[in-house]
Design a protein around this motif. Sequence first.
Motif, PDB file in Angstrom:
ATOM      1  N   ASN A 187      83.657 -44.954  21.355  1.00  0.00           N
ATOM      2  CA  ASN A 187      83.534 -46.016  22.350  1.00  0.00           C
ATOM      3  C   ASN A 187      82.705 -47.174  21.816  1.00  0.00           C
ATOM      4  OD1 ASN A 187      84.999 -45.632  24.767  1.00  0.00           O
ATOM      5  ND2 ASN A 187      83.689 -43.901  25.273  1.00  0.00           N
ATOM      6  N   PRO A 188      83.119 -48.389  22.129  1.00  0.00           N
ATOM      7  CA  PRO A 188      82.410 -49.567  21.625  1.00  0.00           C
ATOM      8  C   PRO A 188      81.163 -49.931  22.445  1.00  0.00           C
ATOM      9  CG  PRO A 188      84.274 -50.249  22.954  1.00  0.00           C
ATOM     10  CD  PRO A 188      84.326 -48.748  22.870  1.00  0.00           C
ATOM     11  N   HIS A 189      80.806 -49.112  23.403  1.00  0.00           N
ATOM     12  CA  HIS A 189      79.695 -49.413  24.301  1.00  0.00           C
ATOM     13  C   HIS A 189      78.354 -49.333  23.585  1.00  0.00           C
ATOM     14  CE1 HIS A 189      82.461 -49.084  27.663  1.00  0.00           C
ATOM     15  NE2 HIS A 189      82.911 -47.986  27.101  1.00  0.00           N
ATOM     16  N   GLN A 190      77.427 -50.204  23.997  1.00  0.00           N
ATOM     17  CA  GLN A 190      76.053 -50.029  23.568  1.00  0.00           C
ATOM     18  C   GLN A 190      75.552 -48.755  24.218  1.00  0.00           C
ATOM     19  OE1 GLN A 190      74.013 -53.587  24.782  1.00  0.00           O
ATOM     20  NE2 GLN A 190      74.451 -54.594  22.841  1.00  0.00           N
ATOM     21  N   ALA A 191      74.833 -47.946  23.454  1.00  0.00           N
ATOM     22  CA  ALA A 191      74.449 -46.646  23.996  1.00  0.00           C
ATOM     23  C   ALA A 191      73.195 -46.109  23.341  1.00  0.00           C
ATOM     24  CB  ALA A 191      75.591 -45.654  23.801  1.00  0.00           C
ATOM     25  N   PHE A 192      72.526 -45.229  24.093  1.00  0.00           N
ATOM     26  CA  PHE A 192      71.441 -44.406  23.600  1.00  0.00           C
ATOM     27  C   PHE A 192      71.849 -42.961  23.821  1.00  0.00           C
ATOM     28  CE2 PHE A 192      68.644 -48.050  24.742  1.00  0.00           C
ATOM     29  CZ  PHE A 192      68.047 -48.231  23.502  1.00  0.00           C
ATOM     30  N   CYS A 193      71.417 -42.103  22.906  1.00  0.00           N
ATOM     31  CA  CYS A 193      71.650 -40.669  23.062  1.00  0.00           C
ATOM     32  C   CYS A 193      70.334 -39.949  22.833  1.00  0.00           C
ATOM     33  CB  CYS A 193      72.692 -40.182  22.062  1.00  0.00           C
ATOM     34  SG  CYS A 193      72.901 -38.388  22.083  1.00  0.00           S
ATOM     35  N   PHE A 194      69.998 -39.053  23.756  1.00  0.00           N
ATOM     36  CA  PHE A 194      68.791 -38.252  23.632  1.00  0.00           C
ATOM     37  C   PHE A 194      69.181 -36.787  23.666  1.00  0.00           C
ATOM     38  CE2 PHE A 194      67.604 -42.201  25.667  1.00  0.00           C
ATOM     39  CZ  PHE A 194      66.497 -42.596  24.940  1.00  0.00           C
ATOM     40  N   ILE A 195      68.886 -36.083  22.558  1.00  0.00           N
ATOM     41  CA  ILE A 195      69.134 -34.645  22.503  1.00  0.00           C
ATOM     42  C   ILE A 195      68.127 -34.045  21.525  1.00  0.00           C
ATOM     43  CG2 ILE A 195      70.909 -34.821  20.697  1.00  0.00           C
ATOM     44  CD1 ILE A 195      72.347 -32.441  22.149  1.00  0.00           C
ATOM     45  N   GLY A 196      67.580 -32.910  21.886  1.00  0.00           N
ATOM     46  CA  GLY A 196      66.616 -32.246  21.021  1.00  0.00           C
ATOM     47  C   GLY A 196      67.294 -31.274  20.082  1.00  0.00           C
ATOM     48  N   ASN A 197      66.674 -31.054  18.956  1.00  0.00           N
ATOM     49  CA  ASN A 197      67.292 -30.151  17.975  1.00  0.00           C
ATOM     50  C   ASN A 197      67.197 -28.683  18.394  1.00  0.00           C
ATOM     51  OD1 ASN A 197      64.596 -29.680  17.457  1.00  0.00           O
ATOM     52  ND2 ASN A 197      64.681 -30.287  15.302  1.00  0.00           N
ATOM     53  N   GLN A 198      66.535 -28.393  19.506  1.00  0.00           N
ATOM     54  CA  GLN A 198      66.505 -27.038  20.049  1.00  0.00           C
ATOM     55  C   GLN A 198      67.475 -26.870  21.217  1.00  0.00           C
ATOM     56  OE1 GLN A 198      64.679 -24.511  18.505  1.00  0.00           O
ATOM     57  NE2 GLN A 198      64.499 -26.180  17.023  1.00  0.00           N
ATOM     58  N   ASP A 199      68.153 -27.946  21.595  1.00  0.00           N
ATOM     59  CA  ASP A 199      69.149 -27.890  22.671  1.00  0.00           C
ATOM     60  C   ASP A 199      70.294 -26.990  22.217  1.00  0.00           C
ATOM     61  OD1 ASP A 199      71.618 -28.736  24.178  1.00  0.00           O
ATOM     62  OD2 ASP A 199      70.187 -30.111  25.117  1.00  0.00           O
ATOM     63  N   ARG A 200      70.781 -26.151  23.102  1.00  0.00           N
ATOM     64  CA  ARG A 200      71.847 -25.211  22.718  1.00  0.00           C
ATOM     65  C   ARG A 200      73.143 -25.908  22.329  1.00  0.00           C
ATOM     66  NH1 ARG A 200      73.536 -22.312  28.389  1.00  0.00           N
ATOM     67  NH2 ARG A 200      73.684 -24.242  29.581  1.00  0.00           N
ATOM     68  N   TYR A 201      73.314 -27.172  22.711  1.00  0.00           N
ATOM     69  CA  TYR A 201      74.508 -27.921  22.343  1.00  0.00           C
ATOM     70  C   TYR A 201      74.301 -28.806  21.119  1.00  0.00           C
ATOM     71  CZ  TYR A 201      75.960 -26.309  26.895  1.00  0.00           C
ATOM     72  OH  TYR A 201      76.265 -25.506  27.958  1.00  0.00           O
ATOM     73  N   TYR A 202      73.097 -28.800  20.590  1.00  0.00           N
ATOM     74  CA  TYR A 202      72.784 -29.623  19.430  1.00  0.00           C
ATOM     75  C   TYR A 202      73.532 -29.100  18.200  1.00  0.00           C
ATOM     76  CZ  TYR A 202      70.180 -31.650  15.552  1.00  0.00           C
ATOM     77  OH  TYR A 202      69.842 -32.300  14.407  1.00  0.00           O
ATOM     78  N   SER A 203      74.013 -30.035  17.406  1.00  0.00           N
ATOM     79  CA  SER A 203      74.653 -29.707  16.139  1.00  0.00           C
ATOM     80  C   SER A 203      74.223 -30.754  15.136  1.00  0.00           C
ATOM     81  CB  SER A 203      76.180 -29.737  16.310  1.00  0.00           C
ATOM     82  OG  SER A 203      76.816 -29.823  15.052  1.00  0.00           O
ATOM     83  N   LYS A 204      73.590 -30.331  14.071  1.00  0.00           N
ATOM     84  CA  LYS A 204      73.115 -31.262  13.043  1.00  0.00           C
ATOM     85  C   LYS A 204      74.270 -32.063  12.472  1.00  0.00           C
ATOM     86  CE  LYS A 204      70.319 -31.524   8.891  1.00  0.00           C
ATOM     87  NZ  LYS A 204      69.497 -30.783   7.949  1.00  0.00           N
TER      88      LYS A 204
END
Length: 168
Positions: free
Chosen positions: A149-166
């Motif tokens: 998506n071309p939208h301006q965006a911020f994403c916040f996710i921690g590396n301990q989040d179960r959905y996190y993927s490096k």
Amino acid sequence: MRWIRGSVKGYKDLAIAYHFIQNDKKPKTLAIFLPDAGYHTTSPLFHFTEEVYLNRGYDVLRVDYRYVDEKYDEFTNEELYRAVKVDTAAVLDKFFSNHLYEEVYIVGKSLGTIAMSVELKKQRFEKAKAIWLTPLINQQDILEAMIQNPHQAFCFIGNQDRYYSKED
């Protein structure tokens, strides 16, 4: 400020509540909140984010689906994902039939990011800005929506989040 409460029929004709906080300044700016199943729009992340938007003169629309209620106990994950898309669309379709904004922010958390990935593709959100809070990036459609998506965006996710993927 004016507080307007309403509801629409959503998935399986279940009532979906929403709250609209209209700023006295009659702004042309709006923040939309799409919460997680058990993390409501009154929880800390949304509460403090709402204060920022209201203090800047924005209107705020909270989509208040409550997927932890017993009426959803029998839903499969697929059905819950479908419900959040249908329910969010129902609220936003009703809301935007009577409102027009020049600037829109969409803030979604976890389950709410499922609806974001669909809504941000719609023409009414072609200039919207997105804030992804702990997005479900294990869902390919959400990850693609975030990347493509071309939208301006911020994403916040921690590396301990179960959905996190490096890698993602």
